[in-house]
Design a protein around this motif. Structure first.
Motif: not given
Length: 477
Positions: A275-283
């Motif tokens: 899990y990567d918060p920044a990548e998940s958030w952008a998606r």
């Protein structure tokens, strides 16, 4: 070894207006598409869930629960129904027990087999755990006499902390092993972080049961209603997954805006190790925002803070810090970044003008309006700093810039929503004290003077004050 959480879902468990039926059905579809597998109906302000729990649901209401159960089953989501009788139930009274069962039987009849006995947010007393364990044991037996596969989850009265207490010891001793899931919210109600050691401590206090985490994020009920929690799921390390029976996230009063944070939580719960918060958030912003992803992203960056994310980590605060590190006029690159950031938030306010009935836009509107006012004040402050950066700023023009700042700042501070960090906020930071009793962590509970626009306006006005106090060659122009 971190693994996907067995139970991954949402508990609609906030105080405040319950979601509409359509919003609830849409949420079940949304989480099913993201490999979440659980939804629990538990809105505290549904009178028949809590205050008037003895009253049966009417035919229309029962039909909605039937549709919910069908929609959940079709998407591989287990539907749970919670009831919260703790305010006035007589735990051992046969009449109250029969009333409780009678309330739940219609749900059994439409295929619901997961029930949650919510005994939270009620006064403690000696012997309470014994009475609650007795009721839970009886209820599970009664449900299973009608549906062999029925499952019962308990929300205990003590649901925060990491230490054993007499209540928890009695509950662990008396609760039947068949009731495996007991809910917990972490070290406090809205826990900024939760680690594996805390979960193990709670499991030990409950006789070895892995807790089912009722995770109060992104919820914004009660004293948090002025805020939107649009940041990603964070503060839960991968190894926590090994110590939990599952996670149910408590969403915001706004079902469509909640999808941003819930989409990121779904990513964590399905694969904690990667899990990567920044990548998940952008998606998530792209998926939830659709054609409005850019303005949604701008507002989300201004409303990213909350229980899991300090206001000082907002992009706006980082920009103001960079400006403050420069000269009186600020750093050119930082001022340019500020102009870009605040302009994007200001423009977001009109992004849904072409879609006035869009449910997401309708939910965001109060914060879009507040964001526009805050951004106007911030841009006025940037304008003053840019003006002061000139070699010899013209005095009359400086005064016009100063008035632009103070008037726009005054308008922003008159608003009733939190954007770019709180001016004053209160969080429900109930914790266990050293002796196991409940108390309030004042440092977590009270948050004040943490708004980035306030910082920027003060910075600009201080720069103006220092400039006007300097001796000027040839006198004032």
């Amino acid at each position: 070894m971190p693994r996907p959480l067995p139970v991954r879902g949402v508990v609609e468990g906030f105080y405040g207006p319950p979601w509409t039926p359509d919003a609830r059905l849409g949420l079940i579809e949304f989480i099913a598409e993201r490999a979440m597998n659980a939804y629990v109906y538990a809105p505290k302000s549904d009178p028949k869930h809590r205050d008037r729990w003895r009253e049966p649901y009417d035919e229309h209401e029962a039909g909605h629960f039937h549709r919910l159960a069908e929609r959940a089953a079709s998407g591989g989501v287990r539907f749970g129904f919670a009831i919260s009788p703790g305010l006035d139930i007589d735990y051992t009274h046969a009449g109250d027990r029969d009333t409780l069962l009678t309330k739940l039987v219609p749900l059994l009849d439409v295929g619901v087999d997961w029930f949650v006995l919510a005994l939270d947010d009620i006064p403690p007393r000696p012997g309470l755990a014994v009475d609650q364990a007795g009721l839970a044991s009886w209820l599970l037996d009664a449900l299973r006499s009608r549906a062999v596969g029925a499952r019962l989850t308990l929300v205990p009265t003590e649901y925060v902390g990491v230490r054993p207490t007499p209540y928890l010891r009695e509950l662990a001793e008396r609760l039947p092993a068949e009731i495996e899931d007991v809910m917990w919210t972490g070290a406090t109600v809205c826990s900024p972080t939760i680690d594996a050691g805390q979960a193990r401590s709670w499991a030990d206090a409950l006789g070895g049961r892995h807790p089912l985490l009722w995770d109060n994020y992104p919820v914004n009920d009660g004293t948090m209603e002025r805020a939107l929690h649009l940041g990603p799921y964070r503060g839960r390390p991968p190894e926590l997954s090994d110590e939990l029976a599952g996670v149910l996230c408590n969403p915001m009063l706004q079902p469509y805006a909640s999808r941003v944070a819930l989409a990121t939580a779904a990513d964590y719960l399905a694969d904690p190790a990667r899990y990567d918060p920044a990548e998940s958030w952008a998606r998530a912003i792209t998926e939830v925002g659709g054609t409005h992803a850019a303005p949604l992203g701008a507002l989300a960056a201004a409303c990213e803070d909350g229980p899991l994310h300090a206001p000082e980590e907002l992009q706006a605060h980082r920009i103001v810090t960079a400006i403050a590190a420069g000269t009186d006029g600020g750093d050119d690159a930082a001022l340019a970044a500020a102009r870009d950031h605040f302009t994007a938030v200001k423009q977001a306010a009109k992004a849904w003008a072409d879609a006035p009935d869009d449910p997401l836009g309708c939910e965001l509107e109060p914060w879009l309006r507040q964001g526009r006012a805050e951004a106007a004040a911030a841009l006025a402050a940037v304008g003053l700093l840019e003006h002061l950066a000139s070699a010899e700023p013209e005095t009359d023009a400086s005064l016009l810039h100063v008035f632009a700042v103070v008037f726009a700042w005054n308008a922003a501070r008159a608003g009733d929503r939190t954007v770019f960090g709180p001016r004053f906020a209160v969080y429900p930071a109930v914790v266990q004290l050293a002796d196991g009793s409940a108390g309030l962590d004042v440092g977590l509970a009270v948050s004040e003077n943490r708004n980035a626009v306030d910082r920027l306006c003060r910075l600009a006005l201080d720069a103006y004050r220092r400039r006007t106090e300097r001796p000027r060659a040839g006198g004032l122009r």
